[in-house]
Design a protein around this motif. Structure first.
Motif, mmCIF file in Angstrom:
data_model
loop_
_atom_site.group_PDB
_atom_site.id
_atom_site.type_symbol
_atom_site.label_atom_id
_atom_site.label_comp_id
_atom_site.label_asym_id
_atom_site.label_seq_id
_atom_site.Cartn_x
_atom_site.Cartn_y
_atom_site.Cartn_z
ATOM 1 N N ALA A 34 0.817 -1.209 0.000
ATOM 2 C CA ALA A 34 0.000 0.000 0.000
ATOM 3 C C ALA A 34 0.854 1.263 0.000
ATOM 4 N N LEU A 80 -7.715 3.328 -0.831
ATOM 5 C CA LEU A 80 -8.129 1.948 -0.604
ATOM 6 C C LEU A 80 -9.578 1.805 -0.136
ATOM 7 N N VAL A 89 -3.441 -3.103 4.004
ATOM 8 C CA VAL A 89 -4.494 -3.179 3.001
ATOM 9 C C VAL A 89 -5.805 -3.646 3.638
#
Length: 279
Positions: free
Chosen positions: A204, A246, A271
């Motif tokens: 990420a 995200l 994540v």
């Protein structure tokens, strides 16, 4: 060697070797002649009539591939005007379309040709594939170094693929490995046409940049076209961060990661914590 194999009728072996040449060419430019790596070779817009050793080898490899790959071209308005990009689209040789499709994203310093073996695994299962060089990769790198908005390029590929009668536009997934795993997360979060996302060794963010090996840091410096290590570090940590996006990831997402990967496995938890709407 490739020409000798081809002359002897060993087309499949020649094809496999031709598929490796562009990757070797790309690596040679960085490892053995870094001073020239950022300037000399211009990419060929479409692979139909290749003129360089890199695209020439790929062009020779396309017709005999099993199944055959079809070169295609497209454009994205990006770093330096309108950038024209080739990509390869083989379809499964058995069964009738329209086929589900995987858009394959390569990693740090990769080329689209590296996906050859993985393509074969997908094609054998009835899944069409699309591979391409994005910013900082393969043929695109001399024009466009690494960028944070890779999803714009992935979306351009989907624009092309979803119009083809043999592609099932309702079943397009994105699959990325390593740095491509990061790009896959970003692409699926920002383009709702993807129905699934696979992040293979992705991440990420690059908060762990200082823990990277010296060789990997050199690779980052190369693909960002940075002059200094500090400049490279700043660019990578700024551009390679998808945490703020995200929450938009809402499709089934599979993350595969190795305990001994250079990117810490803790990235998987990042994540999971942020992609709260992803099944």
């Amino acid at each position: 060697m490739v020409r000798a194999l081809d002359a002897d009728g060993c087309q499949l072996r020649a094809t496999r070797r031709d598929s490796r040449v562009p990757w070797a060419h790309h690596q040679r430019r960085r490892v053995f002649r870094p001073g020239l790596a950022r300037c000399a070779v211009r990419p060929v817009p479409v692979v139909r009539r290749p003129t360089s050793s890199r695209t020439g080898a790929q062009g020779r490899a396309l017709p005999p591939r099993s199944p055959a790959a079809e070169p295609a071209g497209g454009s994205v308005r990006g770093h330096r005007g309108r950038c024209h990009r080739p990509w390869l689209r083989p379809n499964p040789s058995t069964g009738e379309g329209p086929f589900p499709t995987a858009v394959l994203l390569g990693g740090l310093e990769s080329t689209k040709e590296e996906s050859y073996q993985f393509e074969q695994q997908l094609l054998a299962r009835g899944i069409a594939t699309v591979t391409f060089d994005g910013p900082g990769q393969g043929e695109m790198f001399p024009e466009v170094p690494l960028r944070g908005d890779y999803e714009r390029y992935t979306s351009a590929v989907v624009d092309y693929a979803e119009k083809l009668p043999e592609i099932d536009s309702s079943r397009i997934a994105v699959v990325g490995r390593s740095l491509g795993g990061h790009y896959a997360l970003r692409s699926a979060a920002l383009d709702d046409r993807f129905i699934a996302c696979i992040s293979w060794g992705g991440f990420a963010d690059m908060d762990s940049y200082d823990e990277e090996t010296p060789m990997t840091k050199e690779s980052w410096k190369y693909v960002t076209a940075s002059s200094t290590d500090e400049e490279s570090r700043e660019r990578v940590m700024t551009l390679m961060d998808v945490r703020s996006e995200l929450h938009k990831l809402r499709v089934p997402t599979y993350i595969q990661h190795g305990m001994h990967d250079e990117v810490p496995v803790s990235e998987v938890e990042v994540v999971k914590q942020l992609a709260v709407d992803a099944p």
